[in-house]
Design an enzyme around this catalytic site. Sequence first.
Site, PDB file in Angstrom:
ATOM      1  N   TYR A 157      18.475  17.794  27.850  1.00 34.51           N
ATOM      2  CA  TYR A 157      17.418  18.633  28.394  1.00 34.51           C
ATOM      3  C   TYR A 157      16.174  18.472  27.528  1.00 34.51           C
ATOM      4  O   TYR A 157      16.264  18.153  26.337  1.00 34.51           O
ATOM      5  CB  TYR A 157      17.858  20.095  28.436  1.00 34.51           C
ATOM      6  CG  TYR A 157      18.895  20.375  29.492  1.00 34.51           C
ATOM      7  CD1 TYR A 157      18.531  20.878  30.738  1.00 34.51           C
ATOM      8  CD2 TYR A 157      20.242  20.125  29.261  1.00 34.51           C
ATOM      9  CE1 TYR A 157      19.483  21.127  31.722  1.00 34.51           C
ATOM     10  CE2 TYR A 157      21.206  20.367  30.232  1.00 34.51           C
ATOM     11  CZ  TYR A 157      20.820  20.867  31.464  1.00 34.51           C
ATOM     12  OH  TYR A 157      21.759  21.101  32.436  1.00 34.51           O
ATOM     13  N   TYR A 193      26.966  14.801  31.437  1.00 35.70           N
ATOM     14  CA  TYR A 193      26.552  14.769  30.036  1.00 35.70           C
ATOM     15  C   TYR A 193      27.462  15.669  29.203  1.00 35.70           C
ATOM     16  O   TYR A 193      28.101  16.591  29.720  1.00 35.70           O
ATOM     17  CB  TYR A 193      25.100  15.249  29.901  1.00 35.70           C
ATOM     18  CG  TYR A 193      24.873  16.682  30.313  1.00 35.70           C
ATOM     19  CD1 TYR A 193      25.050  17.733  29.410  1.00 35.70           C
ATOM     20  CD2 TYR A 193      24.496  16.996  31.615  1.00 35.70           C
ATOM     21  CE1 TYR A 193      24.854  19.051  29.789  1.00 35.70           C
ATOM     22  CE2 TYR A 193      24.294  18.317  32.001  1.00 35.70           C
ATOM     23  CZ  TYR A 193      24.476  19.337  31.084  1.00 35.70           C
ATOM     24  OH  TYR A 193      24.280  20.644  31.476  1.00 35.70           O
ATOM     25  N   ARG A 214      30.059  17.818  31.188  1.00 39.86           N
ATOM     26  CA  ARG A 214      29.687  18.556  32.383  1.00 39.86           C
ATOM     27  C   ARG A 214      29.349  17.550  33.481  1.00 39.86           C
ATOM     28  O   ARG A 214      28.692  16.546  33.226  1.00 39.86           O
ATOM     29  CB  ARG A 214      28.460  19.437  32.125  1.00 39.86           C
ATOM     30  CG  ARG A 214      28.674  20.536  31.078  1.00 39.86           C
ATOM     31  CD  ARG A 214      27.961  21.800  31.511  1.00 39.86           C
ATOM     32  NE  ARG A 214      28.532  22.315  32.754  1.00 39.86           N
ATOM     33  CZ  ARG A 214      27.881  23.099  33.598  1.00 39.86           C
ATOM     34  NH1 ARG A 214      26.618  23.459  33.356  1.00 39.86           N
ATOM     35  NH2 ARG A 214      28.464  23.530  34.715  1.00 39.86           N
ATOM     36  N   HIS A 217      24.398  17.774  37.655  1.00 36.28           N
ATOM     37  CA  HIS A 217      23.980  18.922  38.459  1.00 36.28           C
ATOM     38  C   HIS A 217      22.508  19.227  38.217  1.00 36.28           C
ATOM     39  O   HIS A 217      21.912  18.785  37.235  1.00 36.28           O
ATOM     40  CB  HIS A 217      24.809  20.165  38.103  1.00 36.28           C
ATOM     41  CG  HIS A 217      24.702  20.572  36.661  1.00 36.28           C
ATOM     42  ND1 HIS A 217      25.502  20.038  35.684  1.00 36.28           N
ATOM     43  CD2 HIS A 217      23.863  21.446  36.029  1.00 36.28           C
ATOM     44  CE1 HIS A 217      25.180  20.557  34.514  1.00 36.28           C
ATOM     45  NE2 HIS A 217      24.175  21.420  34.689  1.00 36.28           N
ATOM     46  N   HIS A 219      20.102  22.752  38.037  1.00 29.43           N
ATOM     47  CA  HIS A 219      20.107  24.209  37.968  1.00 29.43           C
ATOM     48  C   HIS A 219      19.056  24.791  38.916  1.00 29.43           C
ATOM     49  O   HIS A 219      17.943  24.246  39.025  1.00 29.43           O
ATOM     50  CB  HIS A 219      19.753  24.684  36.558  1.00 29.43           C
ATOM     51  CG  HIS A 219      20.754  24.366  35.511  1.00 29.43           C
ATOM     52  ND1 HIS A 219      21.684  25.276  35.060  1.00 29.43           N
ATOM     53  CD2 HIS A 219      20.973  23.233  34.797  1.00 29.43           C
ATOM     54  CE1 HIS A 219      22.420  24.729  34.115  1.00 29.43           C
ATOM     55  NE2 HIS A 219      22.008  23.479  33.937  1.00 29.43           N
TER      56      HIS A 219
END
Length: 304
Positions: A157, A193, A214, A217, A219
């Site tokens: 991120y 990731y 994970r 995706h 968010h």
Amino acid sequence: MTQFNDTELTAAVIKSFEQTPNSRARFLLQELVKSLHDYVRKTDLSFEEWDTAIGFLTRTGQKCTDIRQEFILLSDVLGVSMLVDAVNHRDRDGATETTVLGPFYVGEHKVTPHGSDISADLSGERMFVQSRVTDLGGKPLAGVPVDVWHADQDGFYDSQRPSYATDGPSSRARFVTDADGRFHFRTIVPCSYPIPTDGPVGQMIMQTNRHPMRPAHVHFLVNARGYEPLITHVFVEGDKYIDSDVVFGVKDELIARVEKRTDPVMPDGKPADGPWHLMTYEFHVKPGGGLAPAPLGTKATEDA
């Protein structure tokens, strides 16, 4: 001097909270004492083990910053975040399923025009996201702020990058739905990731032979006035970790097919530079009040 055996000690600690003015706080504290004391008794916890646990929690707190919440990560990998989510959203009535906020929501995002490329400076396969927000009856909801954020092609991120303070946000934005409840944007296809493994939570995962991954995706936080806030993900169908998410956040309804396309133009009529992918998803929100929770560690929660 009063002496307690292990059972009497628990009763004494529970009694010590009886004068707590707030009844809910009193209940929560007393139930916490019961559960913690039961755990110690059931496991015959040693001094060394308790010292290790205290050290782990201390390091977890020390790892937290304004843009990283290691305690949220701990809650996530222990399944507590999803359990709290489940007990607070038992009856969805047809509303879109919820899932965890995650540790990388940094607060309100900047309002961005529809069609913007929120990952313009990043490498990766291009993706067009088209979405809509409606009530449970399918009525489109206009003027709804929707925050979006996701990891880059390397699984990071923006807030994890050292350059975040100077370069600002990437792969995150806020869109406001149009008169038909729609919004759309360009980005890159997210990838699966690992959660951060450079802190105590990640180290615990690795030492217990759990994988830290994970599934891919995006968010979404949908915050329509007069409706329950919707905190959720949309997962990429076919991801190899879709059935073993380290934070237990996947629900079947939240898995979307991401189609590879070769059309020369994208759905908004603007040209495509090459092959691209299409993600389509519609969010249904449930009537209710309140705003979405602020992330832990922000001023909103510090003042609460």
